[in-house]
Design a protein around this motif. Structure first.
Motif, PDB file in Angstrom:
ATOM      1  N   SER A  76      -7.499  -4.842   5.230  1.00 52.93           N
ATOM      2  CA  SER A  76      -7.439  -3.403   5.484  1.00 52.93           C
ATOM      3  C   SER A  76      -6.414  -3.156   6.591  1.00 52.93           C
ATOM      4  O   SER A  76      -6.283  -3.965   7.517  1.00 52.93           O
TER       5      SER A  76
ATOM      6  N   TYR B 220     -17.252  -2.997  -1.870  1.00 54.35           N
ATOM      7  CA  TYR B 220     -16.751  -2.782  -0.511  1.00 54.35           C
ATOM      8  C   TYR B 220     -16.090  -1.408  -0.488  1.00 54.35           C
ATOM      9  O   TYR B 220     -15.460  -1.003  -1.474  1.00 54.35           O
TER      10      TYR B 220
ATOM     11  N   LEU C 201     -14.559   2.214   2.078  1.00 45.54           N
ATOM     12  CA  LEU C 201     -14.161   2.806   3.346  1.00 45.54           C
ATOM     13  C   LEU C 201     -15.221   3.831   3.712  1.00 45.54           C
ATOM     14  O   LEU C 201     -15.572   4.678   2.890  1.00 45.54           O
TER      15      LEU C 201
ATOM     16  N   GLN D 145     -13.976  -0.920  -3.752  1.00 41.30           N
ATOM     17  CA  GLN D 145     -13.285  -2.091  -4.312  1.00 41.30           C
ATOM     18  C   GLN D 145     -14.321  -3.153  -4.626  1.00 41.30           C
ATOM     19  O   GLN D 145     -15.271  -3.335  -3.856  1.00 41.30           O
TER      20      GLN D 145
ATOM     21  N   ILE E 151     -15.639  -0.005   7.666  1.00 36.66           N
ATOM     22  CA  ILE E 151     -15.562  -0.671   6.365  1.00 36.66           C
ATOM     23  C   ILE E 151     -16.976  -1.129   6.046  1.00 36.66           C
ATOM     24  O   ILE E 151     -17.666  -1.705   6.906  1.00 36.66           O
TER      25      ILE E 151
ATOM     26  N   LEU F 110     -11.484  -9.551   2.934  1.00 40.91           N
ATOM     27  CA  LEU F 110     -11.098  -8.152   2.758  1.00 40.91           C
ATOM     28  C   LEU F 110      -9.876  -7.903   3.616  1.00 40.91           C
ATOM     29  O   LEU F 110      -9.816  -8.367   4.765  1.00 40.91           O
TER      30      LEU F 110
ATOM     31  N   ARG G 222       0.837  -1.209   0.000  1.00 45.48           N
ATOM     32  CA  ARG G 222       0.000   0.000   0.000  1.00 45.48           C
ATOM     33  C   ARG G 222       0.871   1.258   0.000  1.00 45.48           C
ATOM     34  O   ARG G 222       2.007   1.238   0.487  1.00 45.48           O
TER      35      ARG G 222
ATOM     36  N   PRO H   4      -9.644   2.563   9.823  1.00 41.68           N
ATOM     37  CA  PRO H   4      -9.248   1.608   8.769  1.00 41.68           C
ATOM     38  C   PRO H   4      -8.852   2.299   7.459  1.00 41.68           C
ATOM     39  O   PRO H   4      -8.982   3.520   7.316  1.00 41.68           O
ATOM     40  N   SER H   5      -8.384   1.503   6.505  1.00 41.85           N
ATOM     41  CA  SER H   5      -8.038   2.012   5.168  1.00 41.85           C
ATOM     42  C   SER H   5      -8.878   1.254   4.147  1.00 41.85           C
ATOM     43  O   SER H   5      -9.550   0.274   4.484  1.00 41.85           O
ATOM     44  N   GLU H   6      -8.786   1.686   2.893  1.00 40.10           N
ATOM     45  CA  GLU H   6      -9.463   1.025   1.763  1.00 40.10           C
ATOM     46  C   GLU H   6      -9.370  -0.505   1.890  1.00 40.10           C
ATOM     47  O   GLU H   6      -8.270  -1.038   2.020  1.00 40.10           O
ATOM     48  N   PRO H   7     -10.502  -1.215   1.835  1.00 40.34           N
ATOM     49  CA  PRO H   7     -10.450  -2.681   1.940  1.00 40.34           C
ATOM     50  C   PRO H   7     -10.228  -3.326   0.567  1.00 40.34           C
ATOM     51  O   PRO H   7     -10.973  -3.072  -0.372  1.00 40.34           O
TER      52      PRO H   7
END
Ligand SMILES: CCCCCCCCCCCCCCCC(=O)OC/C=C(C)/C=C/C=C(C)/C=C/C1=C(C)CCCC1(C)C
Ligand SMILES: [Fe+2]
Length: 539
Positions: free
Chosen positions: A492, A439, A441, A424, A451, A490, A49, A471-474
């Motif tokens: 994250s 899915y 964020l 995503q 998420i 997923l 990432r 959290p971050s982008e899954p």
């Protein structure tokens, strides 16, 4: 996990989110993690990432969320063990900043000032030597052929080693293609071809959006970039003002480009760049009246469908979710922000690091988010009537007497100041095809705090959320031999500042949105934007 209701808004009075916008040091070697729960036995490989990691150089701060120097992160999963590693990308922006202990190359929202040690004559020439475009590749990482590139949205991409995370080489796309930059969100075909879109400022200030194709890995082992080409050119609606483009849509047979009312004022860009203190953010402006235009081109043969002019009211769009063809229509699902006011105006670090009440106050003034479905008819035949006959959507398209087709969307998800962003899908199975799940964020007044899984057919949502966790982008990884679209996990990166080990890789069952495992590490991991899975493919 708490709060199963997606509309329940969580508060963050302790402002723990500030931690994800603070500078960290890179690591000399990977750190061990503590795994709790059960990792699926098939889950092996690495998650890569990108994001900002250095938010100031010496005494000089970066001002915008998209300015910090690019840090590459890797979680490596092998036989039930997980390690975490990170390195700064040795971009010119980073190397020169470290050497001179000041911001040397202008970033998105931070201008570089001339070296105070230089005399007045050499300073004069520094001002007028033109645009030194940033190579700070903090936005995403993706493969081209056998190689991995960390990217921003300029013409510079940076080849990295996905195992050691070392920086290998800086590549200038202008050496291969006629583009001034391309997005950080390419599409990849089943054969490995990479497609992308970028602004092209041609001779005589002619403007276009070029869609490019980089072929799959070559049999002779040569660099596919050498065979890259512009496949189709889409015109700009305004002569000196191309729209900002962050992603685009690709169906089985078409490219879809949404021309938003956030514009780059090229005259400002070219004239004011050499002036002291100008940065990229200063060159954007919103066109209140032009609305949003959809452009469609066929893929094979690549050709712009110029006769159809699809229009709708003004919105910002950064992320396409998916687009597909169905019964003579193109369905386009987008994460939108209502109006033409540029959302990036609200993403200065001073806003993101403010007390919770101030964060909320600022987000109240910003455009409001909405996930929308637009439907474009390919056969346009009757004035004044809705041309969309797909049974499952309320989106409309009406041909007007001036020949334009006016689009109204179907809303797939809407919550006040609660964005569904960084979408995503099960990309290998559903990209360009009719699909069911996305899915994303959840941003609570721009702060990432959950998420979310959205069923685009029923509009049902499920979520994962934990107290004081960011959290971050899954990323979705399908189970090998999966049957259902949501059969997978997923991944994250979550930051939980108060915890003994304050960051973890979260592994969720994508079907139920329940936790399978977490691999916790003893360091804060700053905000990451986008990523991919590494060479030893996960699964
Ligand atoms: C993960 C949690 C984040 C927390 C808050 C986020 C809120 C997000 C709200 C909306 C979604 C926005 C998504 C944007 C994601 C992103 O990654 O954006 C980064 C974009 C960057 C760094 C763009 C850089 C572009 C540059 C330097 C362009 C330069 C150019 C011009 C402006 C004109 C001339 C051509 C050229 C040089 C390419
Ligand atoms: Fe993005």
């Amino acid at each position: 996990m708490f709060s199963p209701n997606v509309n329940h808004i969580v508060e963050h009075p302790a402002a723990g989110y500030r931690k994800i916008f603070e500078t960290v040091e890179e690591l000399n070697e990977p750190l061990p993690t503590e795994v709790t729960g059960v990792l699926p036995s098939w889950l092996s490989g690495s998650l890569l990432r990108m994001g900002p990691g250095l938010f100031e150089v010496g005494a000089e701060p970066f001002h915008h969320l998209f300015d910090g120097q690019a840090l590459i992160h890797k979680f490596d999963l092998r036989e039930g063990h997980v390690t975490y590693h990170r390195r700064y990308i040795r971009s010119d922006a980073y190397v020169r900043a470290m050497a001179e202990k000041r911001v040397v190359i202008t970033e998105f929202g931070t201008a570089a000032y001339p070296d105070p040690c230089k005399n007045i004559f050499s300073r004069f020439f520094t001002y007028f030597q033109g645009i030194e475009v940033t190579d700070n590749c903090l936005v995403n990482i993706y493969p081209i052929g056998e190689d991995f590139y960390a990217v921003t949205e300029t013409n510079f991409i940076t080849k990295v080693d996905p195992d050691s995370l070392e920086t290998l080489k800086k590549v200038d796309l202008c050496d291969y293609l006629s583009v001034n930059g391309v997005t950080a969100h390419p599409h990849t075909d089943a054969d490995g071809s990479v497609y992308n879109i970028g602004n092209c400022f041609g001779k005589n200030m002619s403007l276009a959006y070029n869609i490019i194709k980089i072929p799959p890995p070559q049999k002779d082992g040569s660099d596919p970039l050498k065979r890259s080409e512009v496949v189709v050119q889409l015109p700009s609606s305004e002569r000196f003002k191309p729209s900002y483009v962050h992603s685009f849509g690709m169906t089985e047979n078409h490219f879809v480009f949404v021309e938003q009312p956030v514009k780059i004022n090229l005259l400002k860009f070219l004239s004011s760049w050499s002036l002291r203190g100008t940065n990229y953010m200063d060159c954007f402006e919103s066109n209140e009246y032009i609305g949003t235009w959809f452009h469609v081109a066929t893929r094979d043969p690549a050709a712009y469908l110029s006769s159809h002019k699809f229009r709708t009211s003004a919105f910002n769009v950064f992320h396409h979710i998916n687009a597909y063809e169905d019964q003579g229509f193109i369905v386009v699902d987008l994460c939108t922000w209502k109006g033409s006011d540029f959302v990036y105006n609200y993403l200065y670090l001073a806003n993101m690091r403010a007390e919770w009440d101030k964060v909320k106050e600022s987000a109240m003034r910003a455009p409001q988010p909405e996930v929308r479905r637009y439907v474009l008819p390919l056969d346009i035949y009757r004035v004044g009537k809705n041309l969309v006959s797909l049974s499952y959507t309320t989106a409309t398209a009406v041909l007007r007497s001036d020949g334009t087709v006016w689009l109204e969307p179907e809303v797939l998800f809407s919550g006040p100041r609660q964005a569904f962003e960084f979408p995503q899908i099960n990309y290998s199975r559903c990209s360009g095809k009719n699909y069911r799940y996305v899915y994303g964020l959840g941003l609570n007044h721009f702060i990432p705090d959950r998420i979310v899984k959205l069923n685009v057919r029923t509009k049902d949502t499920r979520l994962w959320q934990e107290e004081d966790s960011y959290p971050s982008e899954p990323l979705f990884i399908p189970t090998p031999e999966a049957i259902d679209e949501d059969d997978g996990v997923l991944l994250s990166i979550v930051v939980k500042p108060g915890a003994e080990r304050p960051s973890f890789l979260l592994v969720l069952d994508a079907r139920q949105m329940t936790e399978l495992a977490r691999a916790s590490v003893n360091t804060i991991i700053p905000v990451t934007l986008h990523g991919t899975v590494g060479k030893r493919a996960i699964s």
